[in-house]
Design a protein around this motif. Structure first.
Motif, PDB file in Angstrom:
ATOM      1  N   GLU A 274       0.365  -1.325  -0.106  1.00 23.75           N
ATOM      2  CA  GLU A 274      -0.083   0.104   0.172  1.00 23.75           C
ATOM      3  C   GLU A 274       0.724   1.568   0.120  1.00 23.75           C
ATOM      4  O   GLU A 274       0.409   2.426  -0.789  1.00 23.75           O
ATOM      5  CB  GLU A 274      -0.897  -0.357   1.468  1.00 23.75           C
ATOM      6  N   GLN A 275       2.113   0.698   0.833  1.00 24.98           N
ATOM      7  CA  GLN A 275       2.951   2.472   0.532  1.00 24.98           C
ATOM      8  C   GLN A 275       3.380   2.685  -0.721  1.00 24.98           C
ATOM      9  O   GLN A 275       3.699   3.260  -1.133  1.00 24.98           O
ATOM     10  CB  GLN A 275       4.098   2.089   2.158  1.00 24.98           C
ATOM     11  N   GLU A 276       4.161   1.476  -1.151  1.00 25.88           N
ATOM     12  CA  GLU A 276       4.958   1.392  -2.722  1.00 25.88           C
ATOM     13  C   GLU A 276       3.570   2.470  -3.508  1.00 25.88           C
ATOM     14  O   GLU A 276       4.060   3.267  -4.520  1.00 25.88           O
ATOM     15  CB  GLU A 276       4.626   0.364  -2.878  1.00 25.88           C
ATOM     16  N   ARG A 277       2.214   2.081  -3.665  1.00 19.58           N
ATOM     17  CA  ARG A 277       1.478   2.370  -4.400  1.00 19.58           C
ATOM     18  C   ARG A 277       1.007   4.511  -4.329  1.00 19.58           C
ATOM     19  O   ARG A 277       1.228   4.471  -4.873  1.00 19.58           O
ATOM     20  CB  ARG A 277       0.106   1.213  -4.337  1.00 19.58           C
ATOM     21  N   LYS A 278       0.514   3.776  -3.150  1.00 18.44           N
ATOM     22  CA  LYS A 278       0.961   5.937  -2.743  1.00 18.44           C
ATOM     23  C   LYS A 278       2.279   6.388  -2.922  1.00 18.44           C
ATOM     24  O   LYS A 278       1.747   7.866  -3.570  1.00 18.44           O
ATOM     25  CB  LYS A 278       0.845   5.968  -0.715  1.00 18.44           C
ATOM     26  N   LEU A 279       3.557   5.970  -3.322  1.00 13.35           N
ATOM     27  CA  LEU A 279       5.376   6.471  -3.123  1.00 13.35           C
ATOM     28  C   LEU A 279       4.980   6.669  -4.935  1.00 13.35           C
ATOM     29  O   LEU A 279       4.914   7.604  -5.032  1.00 13.35           O
ATOM     30  CB  LEU A 279       5.793   5.541  -3.078  1.00 13.35           C
ATOM     31  N   VAL A 280       4.694   5.095  -5.773  1.00 12.81           N
ATOM     32  CA  VAL A 280       4.153   5.837  -7.306  1.00 12.81           C
ATOM     33  C   VAL A 280       2.627   7.452  -8.065  1.00 12.81           C
ATOM     34  O   VAL A 280       3.256   7.575  -8.585  1.00 12.81           O
ATOM     35  CB  VAL A 280       3.680   4.662  -7.615  1.00 12.81           C
TER      36      VAL A 280
ATOM     37  N   ASP B 216       1.791   9.281  -5.886  1.00 10.16           N
ATOM     38  CA  ASP B 216       2.409  10.857  -5.748  1.00 10.16           C
ATOM     39  C   ASP B 216       3.721  11.098  -6.536  1.00 10.16           C
ATOM     40  O   ASP B 216       4.138  12.381  -6.108  1.00 10.16           O
ATOM     41  CB  ASP B 216       2.280  10.169  -3.997  1.00 10.16           C
ATOM     42  N   SER B 217       4.020   9.996  -7.417  1.00  6.19           N
ATOM     43  CA  SER B 217       5.921  10.557  -7.548  1.00  6.19           C
ATOM     44  C   SER B 217       6.134  11.777  -8.316  1.00  6.19           C
ATOM     45  O   SER B 217       6.972  12.355  -8.486  1.00  6.19           O
ATOM     46  CB  SER B 217       5.933   9.295  -8.929  1.00  6.19           C
ATOM     47  N   ARG B 218       4.795  12.259  -8.856  1.00  8.18           N
ATOM     48  CA  ARG B 218       4.371  13.456  -9.526  1.00  8.18           C
ATOM     49  C   ARG B 218       5.147  14.533  -8.670  1.00  8.18           C
ATOM     50  O   ARG B 218       6.080  16.140  -9.130  1.00  8.18           O
ATOM     51  CB  ARG B 218       3.570  14.195 -10.007  1.00  8.18           C
ATOM     52  N   LYS B 219       5.151  14.617  -7.283  1.00  8.22           N
ATOM     53  CA  LYS B 219       5.315  16.007  -6.606  1.00  8.22           C
ATOM     54  C   LYS B 219       5.997  15.602  -5.872  1.00  8.22           C
ATOM     55  O   LYS B 219       6.876  17.088  -4.681  1.00  8.22           O
ATOM     56  CB  LYS B 219       4.234  15.433  -5.373  1.00  8.22           C
ATOM     57  N   LYS B 220       6.942  14.529  -5.543  1.00  5.58           N
ATOM     58  CA  LYS B 220       8.481  14.389  -5.209  1.00  5.58           C
ATOM     59  C   LYS B 220       9.318  14.106  -6.642  1.00  5.58           C
ATOM     60  O   LYS B 220       8.894  13.700  -7.771  1.00  5.58           O
ATOM     61  CB  LYS B 220       8.544  12.733  -4.451  1.00  5.58           C
TER      62      LYS B 220
ATOM     63  N   GLY C  26      13.155   5.393  -2.400  1.00  6.36           N
ATOM     64  CA  GLY C  26      11.405   4.826  -1.430  1.00  6.36           C
ATOM     65  C   GLY C  26      10.986   3.563  -1.502  1.00  6.36           C
ATOM     66  O   GLY C  26      11.186   2.456  -1.319  1.00  6.36           O
ATOM     67  N   VAL C  27      10.834   2.833  -3.301  1.00  8.05           N
ATOM     68  CA  VAL C  27      10.719   1.911  -4.001  1.00  8.05           C
ATOM     69  C   VAL C  27      11.263   1.106  -3.824  1.00  8.05           C
ATOM     70  O   VAL C  27      10.699  -0.615  -2.890  1.00  8.05           O
ATOM     71  CB  VAL C  27       9.486   2.061  -5.198  1.00  8.05           C
TER      72      VAL C  27
ATOM     73  N   LYS D 180      13.356   0.578  -0.888  1.00  6.28           N
ATOM     74  CA  LYS D 180      13.751   0.231   0.220  1.00  6.28           C
ATOM     75  C   LYS D 180      12.528  -0.439   0.567  1.00  6.28           C
ATOM     76  O   LYS D 180      12.938  -1.657   1.220  1.00  6.28           O
ATOM     77  CB  LYS D 180      13.568   1.485   1.247  1.00  6.28           C
ATOM     78  N   ILE D 181      11.377  -0.459  -0.010  1.00  7.84           N
ATOM     79  CA  ILE D 181       9.948  -0.918   0.283  1.00  7.84           C
ATOM     80  C   ILE D 181      10.240  -2.738  -0.280  1.00  7.84           C
ATOM     81  O   ILE D 181      10.030  -3.565   0.303  1.00  7.84           O
ATOM     82  CB  ILE D 181       8.936  -0.596  -0.096  1.00  7.84           C
ATOM     83  N   ARG D 182      11.072  -2.816  -1.644  1.00  3.62           N
ATOM     84  CA  ARG D 182      10.669  -3.614  -2.075  1.00  3.62           C
ATOM     85  C   ARG D 182      11.921  -4.544  -1.075  1.00  3.62           C
ATOM     86  O   ARG D 182      11.617  -5.848  -1.089  1.00  3.62           O
ATOM     87  CB  ARG D 182      11.294  -3.995  -3.897  1.00  3.62           C
ATOM     88  N   GLU D 183      12.919  -3.962  -0.387  1.00  5.38           N
ATOM     89  CA  GLU D 183      14.082  -5.224  -0.232  1.00  5.38           C
ATOM     90  C   GLU D 183      13.641  -5.314   0.987  1.00  5.38           C
ATOM     91  O   GLU D 183      13.504  -6.796   1.340  1.00  5.38           O
ATOM     92  CB  GLU D 183      15.652  -3.994  -0.195  1.00  5.38           C
TER      93      GLU D 183
END
Length: 228
Positions: A148-154, A156-160, A168-169, A171-174
């Protein structure tokens, strides 16, 4: 940057590292014994001795290991009430496992009455399986949260900045891979524990135990291998 030999030295300096190595010896020798028992009884007998010696060595290495669970509860009980409850149940089961494993070891080497071995084995395995069930639940919850965190990060990718999103992605996948390795190890150890709690043809078969032991050992190798 450490090379392979440096990493191996670091790995074997850890208690978990040497445990996974000897666990590999234990379950490889179990499979060798099963394979050679009919055609090569002498080799099978030697493999059985290696298996037993490895199992007893691992119990000796785990002396005092039950304090790890106690310290985990003392220092980091969990970030939410749900994780605190699951953490208490998981670590309590593991503490029972490691604590009674001391008495099983002493019974197996003849310091205590050998008749105690069966009872100590049952209590230890029951605590182990009880704890692993809750460790598995914790890992699956954390994996779901990570997705869920990864989906949110992706999203919101245009804002970061892109580099921040990629980091961030990654780290989550690792973390997800490590947790999947932990689940694999815990499920494999759960099968081994079930063979002690309720003996049955599937769990107690040498191939089932051998493969389960190696899955657990090699997942532990992966998780404990130095990253740099």
């Amino acid at each position: 940057m450490n090379d392979t030999v440096d990493k191996l030295v670091i790995f074997l300096a850890k208690r978990d590292g040497i445990d996974k190595l000897v666990k590999t010896f234990q379950y490889v020798s179990k499979l060798v014994h099963w394979h050679a028992e009919a055609a090569h009884p002498d080799a099978a007998h030697r493999a059985k001795k290696w298996e037993v010696a490895s199992g007893l060595s691992r119990k000796a290495f785990r002396s005092g290991r039950f304090l790890t669970g106690f310290n985990a509860l003392r220092r980091n009980p969990g970030s939410t009430p749900t994780f605190r409850l699951l953490g208490v149940l998981a670590n309590a089961g593991e503490m029972v496992y490691f604590f009674f494993d001391h008495f099983l070891w002493l019974a197996r080497i003849g310091v205590l009455d050998a008749k105690l071995a069966r009872k100590m084995s049952f209590i230890s395995a029951f605590g182990e399986s009880f704890g692993y069930i809750f460790f598995i639940i914790i890992d699956f919850i954390m994996i779901k949260m990570g997705v869920e965190q990864e989906r949110k990060l992706v999203a919101d990718s245009r804002k970061k900045p892109m580099e921040e999103v990629k980091a961030g992605v990654r780290k989550i996948r690792e973390d997800r891979v490590m947790r999947l390795m932990a689940v694999a190890a815990n499920v494999a150890d759960l099968i081994i524990a079930a063979a002690d709690i309720e003996p049955n043809p599937f769990c107690n078969h040498a191939v089932t135990l051998g493969i389960s032991g190696l899955v657990s050992a090699w997942a532990g190798w992966y998780r404990n291998w130095p990253s740099c």
